[in-house]
Scaffold this motif. Structure first.
Motif: not given
Length: 378
Positions: A217-222, A324-337
């Motif tokens: 949320r903070q990343a999208r806001r900023e 917008d609309g993506e699941d933050a947890a899933d997106a995070m784990w893809r990024l961590v991968d």
């Protein structure tokens, strides 16, 4: 907003102090209070239609107004079930006033026993803070004094009855308050343990997942990018084999302390298992992410236990711009991968260095296939 580092799970627990205004359980509590207040007002209203129960005249009107106030308060709480401490305190004070009005209105004052104040006393003890509880306990003494003065003759009799009635009510309320504080401390300790890595005191995997929506949320806001950095300690298994697991644990604690002092306040620093740590934060561009990763690498390299043991770390970086609309947890784990794959490349390139992932995404299965080889290289 504060980052999640050593000891910050205690802050998390403090933020979850008992409050009637937040969370689904608070909404349920507010609805229960509304229902009980409505029932009390409804039962009291029924007395208006029973001959001989109430005095006639102004006191009967005051009684009707008091019952109407209960019904209105219940309806307001049901429509907006988010009673904070001030609203709850007002509800308790309303109960005290209604009790006095009932005593002055009924034909037989003995029917309005001080036990009517038991429920509001318990509500105050369970939901209000210390000084608000003290105020309601004082109000209980005043209400009992007014009510019993109307019922008994003689100052001594009144004083004895007030002491017994108000003392019993306030003692029960204080007991509930002590029990509540005990339960609250146990819940806080349990919550801290559920979000804290027991060895290093850092955030664990659960808290990392819970913080992902806030970071997104903070990343999208900023308009910022999210950077994931995977740190893996080099040759950690060899250190454990050579010096024992106690030395390895000391290294992990020392490294965690150094990293916690290096990350920015808004970053999330977590240990996800073994010798792997993750930093999640916001950056404006890849250069900023690389500078932070280099500071983290230097912090690990310069950290040393009291016994003189030290390690280095290989760090992988991956960046993403949340949509917008993506699941933050899933997106995070893809990024961590992706960052995990880059960290493996840093291992292959000689360890104790930083590597960045390519812009394209790698599947979780690909990253998982890298882990066994990375462990062998580690």
């Amino acid at each position: 907003m504060s980052g999640w580092r050593r000891g910050d799970t205690d802050t998390l627990a403090r933020r979850h102090e008992t409050s009637v205004s937040r969370g689904p359980e608070r909404r349920i509590a507010a609805l229960v209070l509304a229902a009980l207040t409505f029932v009390a007002g409804l039962i009291g209203t029924a007395h208006l239609f029973v001959d001989g129960t109430l005095h006639q005249g102004a006191t009967r009107i005051s009684y009707a107004v008091a019952m109407a106030a209960c019904l209105v308060a219940a309806a307001a709480l049901a429509v907006r079930p988010r009673a904070g401490r001030w609203q709850t305190s007002g509800l308790v004070m309303l109960a005290e006033v209604v009790y006095v009005i009932v005593v002055l209105s009924v034909s037989v004052p003995a029917q309005a026993t001080p036990l009517m104040l038991l429920f509001p006393s318990f509500v105050a003890a369970w939901f209000l803070g210390t000084w608000m509880l003290g105020a309601t306990m004082l109000a209980t003494v005043v209400a009992c004094t007014i009510a019993l003065t109307h019922t008994y003759d003689g100052a001594l009799s009144i004083a004895v009855q007030v002491t017994i009635s108000a003392g019993a009510l306030n003692s029960a309320a204080f007991g509930v308050y002590v029990l509540r504080r005990r339960v609250q401390r146990l819940l806080e300790a349990t919550q801290a343990l559920s979000h804290q890595d027991p060895l290093t005191g850092l955030a664990n995997r659960r808290l990392l997942v819970e913080q992902a929506p806030r970071v997104w949320r903070q990343a999208r806001r900023e308009g910022s990018r999210v950077a994931a950095m995977v740190l893996d300690l080099d040759r950690f298994k060899q250190l454990n084999d050579a010096h024992g697991h106690a030395a390895g644990d000391a290294v992990l604690r020392t490294v965690a302390s150094s990293l916690a002092a290096t990350v920015r306040p808004s970053d999330v620093l977590a240990r996800t298992g073994g010798e792997e740590l993750i930093v999640l934060g916001l950056v404006s561009d890849p250069a900023e992410a690389h500078r932070l990763a280099e500071r983290l690498r230097a912090a690990v390299r310069t950290s040393r236990t009291d016994d003189g043991h030290s390690v280095t770390a290989s760090i992988g970086i991956a960046l993403a711009r949340p949509v917008d609309g993506e699941d933050a947890a899933d997106a995070m784990w893809r990024l961590v991968d992706r960052a995990d794959g880059a960290m493996y490349e840093a291992k292959q390139a000689g360890r104790d260095r930083v590597a960045a992932a390519l812009p394209r995404q790698r599947s979780g299965a690909f990253a998982d296939s890298l882990r066994p080889a990375r462990r062998a290289a580690g």
